[in-house]
Scaffold this active site. Structure first.
Site, PDB file in Angstrom:
ATOM      1  N   LYS A  56       0.996  -1.079   0.153  1.00 26.47           N
ATOM      2  CA  LYS A  56      -0.090   0.169   0.266  1.00 26.47           C
ATOM      3  C   LYS A  56       0.993   1.198  -0.018  1.00 26.47           C
ATOM      4  CE  LYS A  56      -4.253  -1.104   0.045  1.00 26.47           C
ATOM      5  NZ  LYS A  56      -5.772  -0.670  -0.442  1.00 26.47           N
ATOM      6  N   SER A 311       1.238  -9.564  -0.803  1.00 33.38           N
ATOM      7  CA  SER A 311       0.181  -7.918  -0.876  1.00 33.38           C
ATOM      8  C   SER A 311       1.066  -7.842   0.624  1.00 33.38           C
ATOM      9  CB  SER A 311      -0.472  -7.857  -0.529  1.00 33.38           C
ATOM     10  OG  SER A 311      -1.483  -8.883  -0.120  1.00 33.38           O
TER      11      SER A 311
END
Length: 510
Positions: A56, A311
């Site tokens: 992110k 991720s």
């Protein structure tokens, strides 16, 4: 920047991104053990190596880089229960921008403390992300703060797409890339870059079964709100795909597949076994999709690497209880069965002999009938579903009544941990599965709203380290109307599903 970019526009934005002052170029590791098991080369893009242990940071930093000076001076705001919050906070600190992060009250201290450590001003508001997000919009309007979206923004998408740029420089031969999808920013960024440069490489989106909003968008020709979502993989728990992410994913993704929580747990175990890294559930989702896709399409010995994205690795430790319990089921190495056996001496021994050399990993039993007994048992498997089907047939041929509950969520999350057995009183019971926010006030709010309208006849919940708790609740509605019960459920406004007809409930608790 215009709201809609062409694929070539995204390629240019990704190539010209200037995020590497804060963002790391992360490794692309081969998973040796899993590669041998699947018969293909499996590579894992290690975004857990970022400062915030998540991808992110890429999109957040790229977005803030493109703010004008006046917007930077006023400050930014974001709503997030986790990784986006940390990405915005760290990016803002690096640029000297004041950042306000609105997080749900139920957000674990681990994530709140992480955001504070990166310089973010944390505001706790609401029991859900939607409430936090609406409050962030309100504060944005009142204070003139720039709202930093988590996914549906061209600069955010382009920032996430830098992962694809790195992958192509790290591996010469790629067959397929698997990308997890929540709102779609990561998938849109990676897929747009890959299809602009190397369209022969497949890009497959992977969603959790309980939050497949992009799949729903594909089916409805546009973003479609799927309503209640599962929060186990909270990083992808999005009920509505973004408009821009949908447009890009529709153009660039080759397919979307979905995975269960059990399959995600199995992938988390694979990552740990191969790297000793502990992925968060959404972080392991793309690997779960990779395994499923390779097996279902019989791709053993296919040339080129199969790439998954780790991720994120911001997982609350208590969550690992559920992972440990469910990973064997997700790998088809354990079956959960409801079996009726004779209520006679030696029947347990006879049952164990009938399953052969397999291990019984769980056996729950309570005397409830003179001639027959219903047991809940877990049995170790070696060869997956085919072995389970063979075992079930064998047990039935030996006179046992067998029901396969391996895929029944109520069994796995509640029934197998409950005590009490069948209700002995003559009551009219209705059973519901609620989702409570993991706050101290949630239960009190529930009971206050209930008042003296109904008697609770069954209740079970376990805290598993998630922001939400799965709660099984039965009501005695013998002397009440269905309308009164529905009015209560509407008033409490917690996500809920009636499951009175659930097989495991009928076998063991009704």
């Amino acid at each position: 920047m215009q709201d809609k970019l062409s694929i070539q526009d995204y390629l240019r934005e990704i190539l010209l991104s200037r995020i590497y002052k804060v963002v790391k170029t992360t490794p692309l590791d081969k998973l040796e053990k899993l590669s041998q098991t699947l018969g293909v080369d499996v590579l894992l893009k290690r975004e857990d190596y970022q400062h915030v242990h998540s991808f992110k940071i890429r999109g957040a930093y790229n977005k803030l880089l493109h703010l004008d000076d006046e917007s930077k001076k006023r400050g930014v705001i974001a709503a997030s229960a986790g990784n986006h919050a940390q990405g915005v906070a760290l990016s803002a600190r690096d640029m000297g921008i004041e950042a306000t992060i609105v997080m749900p009250i139920s957000t674990p201290d681990l994530k709140v403390d992480a955001v504070k450590s990166f310089g973010g001003n944390v505001v706790l508001f609401g029991d859900s992300f939607d409430e936090a997000y609406q409050y962030a919009i309100k504060l944005s309007n009142e204070r003139g703060l720039t709202l930093i979206p988590p996914y549906d923004d061209p600069y955010v998408i382009a920032g996430q797409g830098t992962i694809a740029k790195e992958i192509l420089t790290q591996c010469d031969s790629i067959n397929t890339i698997f990308v997890q999808i929540g709102g779609g920013g990561l998938a849109a960024g990676i897929a747009s870059y890959i299809k602009a440069l190397t369209p022969h490489i497949k890009v497959i989106g992977v969603e959790a079964v309980g939050s497949a909003s992009m799949k729903a968008a594909f089916e409805h020709d546009g973003p479609y709100n799927i309503g209640q979502v599962s929060h186990f993989a909270d990083g992808v728990a999005v009920s509505l795909a973004g408009n821009e992410t949908y447009r890009v994913c529709r153009e660039c993704l080759d397919d979307i597949i979905t995975c269960t929580n059990d399959e995600i747990c199995a992938a988390m175990k694979d990552i740990f076994d191969n790297t000793r890294a502990i992925a968060e559930p959404s972080g392991a989702l793309s690997l779960a999709g990779l395994k499923k896709y390779v097996r279902e399409n019989n791709l053993e010995n296919e040339k080129g690497a199969f790439v998954a994205i780790l991720s994120g690795a911001n997982v609350k430790f208590n969550t690992l209880r559920m992972v440990a319990e469910r990973c064997e089921v997700g790998e088809n190495k354990e079956a959960i069965l409801s079996v009726e056996i004779p209520e006679t001496k030696g029947s347990f021994l006879s049952f164990c002999k009938s399953i052969g050399d397999r291990h019984v990993t769980e056996f729950s039993y309570r005397l409830s009938h003179k001639t027959r007994a219903r047991v809940l048992t877990s049995i170790e498997l070696t060869y997956g579903k085919a072995e389970l089907n063979k075992l079930s047939s064998s047990l039935r041929n030996n006179g046992y009544l067998v029901t396969d509950l391996t895929d029944d969520v109520i069994t796995k999350e509640h029934i197998r941990y409950m005590v009490g057995g069948h209700a002995t009183l003559d009551i009219e019971e209705r059973l519901f599965l609620f989702e409570f926010p993991n706050t101290k006030k949630a239960l009190v709010k529930f009971l206050d709203a209930l008042g003296d309208k109904f008697s609770i006849s069954l209740f079970h919940f376990r805290i598993l380290g998630l922001e939400f708790c799965s709660v099984l609740c039965g009501f005695d509605v013998t002397n009440s109307s269905n309308r009164e019960l529905m009015d209560f459920i509407k008033k409490i406004n917690y996500p809920v599903t009636e499951i009175t007809s659930n097989t495991a409930y009928q076998h063991f608790l009704k």
